[in-house]
Scaffold this motif. Structure first.
Motif, PDB file in Angstrom:
ATOM      1  N   LEU A 189     -54.863  10.991 -92.670  1.00 38.58           N
ATOM      2  CA  LEU A 189     -55.884  12.045 -92.652  1.00 38.58           C
ATOM      3  C   LEU A 189     -57.191  11.655 -93.327  1.00 38.58           C
ATOM      4  O   LEU A 189     -58.156  12.415 -93.237  1.00 38.58           O
ATOM      5  CB  LEU A 189     -55.332  13.308 -93.324  1.00 38.58           C
ATOM      6  CG  LEU A 189     -54.090  13.915 -92.665  1.00 38.58           C
ATOM      7  CD1 LEU A 189     -53.651  15.147 -93.421  1.00 38.58           C
ATOM      8  CD2 LEU A 189     -54.363  14.248 -91.210  1.00 38.58           C
TER       9      LEU A 189
ATOM     10  N   THR B 120     -56.275   8.926 -87.348  1.00 37.60           N
ATOM     11  CA  THR B 120     -56.062  10.116 -86.513  1.00 37.60           C
ATOM     12  C   THR B 120     -56.756   9.985 -85.171  1.00 37.60           C
ATOM     13  O   THR B 120     -56.157  10.246 -84.109  1.00 37.60           O
ATOM     14  CB  THR B 120     -56.562  11.368 -87.246  1.00 37.60           C
ATOM     15  OG1 THR B 120     -55.871  11.494 -88.489  1.00 37.60           O
ATOM     16  CG2 THR B 120     -56.343  12.619 -86.415  1.00 37.60           C
ATOM     17  N   ARG B 121     -58.014   9.588 -85.180  1.00 39.01           N
ATOM     18  CA  ARG B 121     -58.759   9.473 -83.924  1.00 39.01           C
ATOM     19  C   ARG B 121     -58.114   8.456 -82.989  1.00 39.01           C
ATOM     20  O   ARG B 121     -57.995   8.690 -81.787  1.00 39.01           O
ATOM     21  CB  ARG B 121     -60.210   9.082 -84.215  1.00 39.01           C
ATOM     22  CG  ARG B 121     -61.080   9.014 -82.981  1.00 39.01           C
ATOM     23  CD  ARG B 121     -62.458   8.451 -83.274  1.00 39.01           C
ATOM     24  NE  ARG B 121     -63.169   9.208 -84.302  1.00 39.01           N
ATOM     25  CZ  ARG B 121     -64.429   8.970 -84.657  1.00 39.01           C
ATOM     26  NH1 ARG B 121     -65.100   7.985 -84.062  1.00 39.01           N
ATOM     27  NH2 ARG B 121     -65.004   9.686 -85.593  1.00 39.01           N
TER      28      ARG B 121
ATOM     29  N   MET C  93     -66.089   9.333 -95.038  1.00 45.15           N
ATOM     30  CA  MET C  93     -65.719  10.614 -94.437  1.00 45.15           C
ATOM     31  C   MET C  93     -66.935  11.485 -94.168  1.00 45.15           C
ATOM     32  O   MET C  93     -67.004  12.178 -93.148  1.00 45.15           O
ATOM     33  CB  MET C  93     -64.714  11.338 -95.336  1.00 45.15           C
ATOM     34  CG  MET C  93     -63.348  10.688 -95.358  1.00 45.15           C
ATOM     35  SD  MET C  93     -62.078  11.709 -96.142  1.00 45.15           S
ATOM     36  CE  MET C  93     -62.665  11.711 -97.817  1.00 45.15           C
TER      37      MET C  93
ATOM     38  N   THR D  22     -68.091  13.195 -90.526  1.00 44.88           N
ATOM     39  CA  THR D  22     -67.868  14.642 -90.494  1.00 44.88           C
ATOM     40  C   THR D  22     -69.105  15.352 -89.963  1.00 44.88           C
ATOM     41  O   THR D  22     -70.229  15.060 -90.393  1.00 44.88           O
ATOM     42  CB  THR D  22     -67.531  15.169 -91.896  1.00 44.88           C
ATOM     43  OG1 THR D  22     -66.401  14.447 -92.409  1.00 44.88           O
ATOM     44  CG2 THR D  22     -67.200  16.648 -91.868  1.00 44.88           C
TER      45      THR D  22
ATOM     46  N   ILE E  27     -61.849  16.805 -96.969  1.00 42.43           N
ATOM     47  CA  ILE E  27     -60.748  16.251 -96.165  1.00 42.43           C
ATOM     48  C   ILE E  27     -60.441  17.114 -94.939  1.00 42.43           C
ATOM     49  O   ILE E  27     -60.364  16.594 -93.817  1.00 42.43           O
ATOM     50  CB  ILE E  27     -59.501  16.038 -97.041  1.00 42.43           C
ATOM     51  CG1 ILE E  27     -59.770  14.938 -98.061  1.00 42.43           C
ATOM     52  CG2 ILE E  27     -58.297  15.671 -96.186  1.00 42.43           C
ATOM     53  CD1 ILE E  27     -58.647  14.737 -99.057  1.00 42.43           C
ATOM     54  N   PRO E  28     -60.237  18.441 -95.062  1.00 42.68           N
ATOM     55  CA  PRO E  28     -59.988  19.228 -93.830  1.00 42.68           C
ATOM     56  C   PRO E  28     -61.164  19.240 -92.874  1.00 42.68           C
ATOM     57  O   PRO E  28     -60.974  19.272 -91.652  1.00 42.68           O
ATOM     58  CB  PRO E  28     -59.675  20.639 -94.358  1.00 42.68           C
ATOM     59  CG  PRO E  28     -60.213  20.666 -95.732  1.00 42.68           C
ATOM     60  CD  PRO E  28     -60.108  19.281 -96.258  1.00 42.68           C
TER      61      PRO E  28
ATOM     62  N   VAL F 197     -60.926  15.940 -90.984  1.00 43.39           N
ATOM     63  CA  VAL F 197     -59.846  15.950 -90.002  1.00 43.39           C
ATOM     64  C   VAL F 197     -60.243  16.761 -88.775  1.00 43.39           C
ATOM     65  O   VAL F 197     -59.973  16.370 -87.629  1.00 43.39           O
ATOM     66  CB  VAL F 197     -58.559  16.504 -90.641  1.00 43.39           C
ATOM     67  CG1 VAL F 197     -57.466  16.665 -89.593  1.00 43.39           C
ATOM     68  CG2 VAL F 197     -58.082  15.586 -91.758  1.00 43.39           C
ATOM     69  N   THR F 198     -60.910  17.890 -88.994  1.00 45.41           N
ATOM     70  CA  THR F 198     -61.352  18.719 -87.866  1.00 45.41           C
ATOM     71  C   THR F 198     -62.344  17.959 -86.988  1.00 45.41           C
ATOM     72  O   THR F 198     -62.253  17.992 -85.748  1.00 45.41           O
ATOM     73  CB  THR F 198     -61.991  20.013 -88.387  1.00 45.41           C
ATOM     74  OG1 THR F 198     -61.055  20.690 -89.232  1.00 45.41           O
ATOM     75  CG2 THR F 198     -62.379  20.925 -87.242  1.00 45.41           C
TER      76      THR F 198
ATOM     77  N   GLU G 285     -62.599  14.718 -86.714  1.00 41.32           N
ATOM     78  CA  GLU G 285     -61.900  13.617 -86.059  1.00 41.32           C
ATOM     79  C   GLU G 285     -61.126  14.094 -84.829  1.00 41.32           C
ATOM     80  O   GLU G 285     -61.125  13.430 -83.789  1.00 41.32           O
ATOM     81  CB  GLU G 285     -60.949  12.940 -87.056  1.00 41.32           C
ATOM     82  CG  GLU G 285     -61.649  12.073 -88.083  1.00 41.32           C
ATOM     83  CD  GLU G 285     -62.324  10.877 -87.459  1.00 41.32           C
ATOM     84  OE1 GLU G 285     -61.631   9.927 -87.075  1.00 41.32           O
ATOM     85  OE2 GLU G 285     -63.567  10.899 -87.326  1.00 41.32           O
ATOM     86  N   LEU G 286     -60.478  15.234 -84.949  1.00 38.66           N
ATOM     87  CA  LEU G 286     -59.744  15.764 -83.799  1.00 38.66           C
ATOM     88  C   LEU G 286     -60.688  16.120 -82.651  1.00 38.66           C
ATOM     89  O   LEU G 286     -60.388  15.856 -81.476  1.00 38.66           O
ATOM     90  CB  LEU G 286     -58.943  16.996 -84.222  1.00 38.66           C
ATOM     91  CG  LEU G 286     -57.735  16.720 -85.137  1.00 38.66           C
ATOM     92  CD1 LEU G 286     -57.098  18.030 -85.573  1.00 38.66           C
ATOM     93  CD2 LEU G 286     -56.709  15.845 -84.428  1.00 38.66           C
TER      94      LEU G 286
END
Length: 285
Positions: A101, A106-107, A179, A183, A211-212, A215-216, A218-219
């Protein structure tokens, strides 16, 4: 023969009773000796430590030197090596989550999974192969960040040029920069507002919020890349299905016929080279 059996049984019972009564007394005597020696050792170490305060104690208040916090002249505190090792071993449990994460993992995994689905291959490449490719490609992409962490945090800490707290803070900065660069501002603002944080500068955003948001983003990026990969294979499926319908071969699955054409297209355009290089270049590190 029976007499000898009774003698052997009596000796066995006697030996058992002797072990039950004598062994605890020996352990108690050894424990008393060990406690006395331990108290002397603790007293000597306390007199030598000076500004060291014990955070764990046992018995009558004697501290455990291995679990200690040293107070520096400036008021800061340094934890003992034992506590640092304990914290490190605890942090190793979060290592998979950190790798998944907080990096490019993830990507890459999401894009590779969508590609496999778009080609119509259920188990080829297998999950192990996809995870292995994503892991080593992550190491390749994150190598500049890992080099900075090693030079700015790990090596100074090994050379005793900074404390564990300072090394941890120095290690966060390169990862934070990576990050933040990946982001989206909208995602970051969403989580900042949800957390109620008053940070106005992205550099001041805590890691629990960053961090969240990362992740958002990246998704979202992974699904955008996956959509672009899906289109050419979807067109092949539509063409093959239309041809089969025109020929009246409705009982034949279009997936079986279109799969060789998808593989041929993917090989002719050197698909693996394009996808992996595009994924690596999308991070811009």
């Amino acid at each position: 023969m029976r007499k000898n059996n009774w003698i052997a049984a009596a000796l066995a019972v006697f030996s058992l009773c002797f072990a039950m009564f004598v062994t605890p007394m020996a352990w108690a005597a050894q424990g008393d000796t060990g406690t006395a020696a331990s108290s002397v050792t603790v007293s000597e170490m306390q007199s030598e430590a000076g500004s060291t305060k014990m955070v764990l104690s046992k018995g009558g208040g004697s501290g455990i030197p291995a679990f200690s916090v040293t107070v520096n002249p400036d008021g800061s505190e340094d934890y003992s090596v034992t506590l640092q090792i304990l914290a490190l071993m605890t942090a190793l449990g979060f290592l998979p989550a950190i790798v998944i994460l907080m990096t490019s993992f993830t990507r890459i995994v999401v894009v590779m999974s969508i590609l496999r689905q778009a080609m119509g291959l259920q188990q080829t490449p297998s999950n192990q192969v996809i995870i292995g490719i994503a892991l080593f490609l992550t190491f390749f992409i994150m190598s500049p960040v890992l080099d900075r962490i090693n030079n700015e945090a790990v090596q100074p800490y090994i050379n005793e040029q900074m404390t564990a707290t300072e090394a941890l803070q120095a290690a966060q900065d390169p990862l934070r920069q990576f990050m933040l660069k990946q982001t989206r501002v909208k995602d970051l603002e969403t989580f900042v507002n949800m957390s109620g944080s008053s940070a106005t500068d992205p550099q001041e955003v805590p890691m629990t919020v960053l961090i969240p948001a990362f992740v958002t983003s990246e998704l979202k990026t992974a699904f955008q890349i996956g959509f672009m990969l899906f289109l050419p294979f979807l067109i092949i499926d539509l063409v093959v299905a239309s041809v089969l319908m025109a020929m009246g071969m409705m009982m034949l699955s279009p997936m079986i016929v279109s799969l060789p054409f998808k593989l041929m297209l993917f090989v002719l355009v050197d698909g693996w080279n394009l996808i992996l290089s595009t994924l690596a270049g999308s991070f811009g590190t």
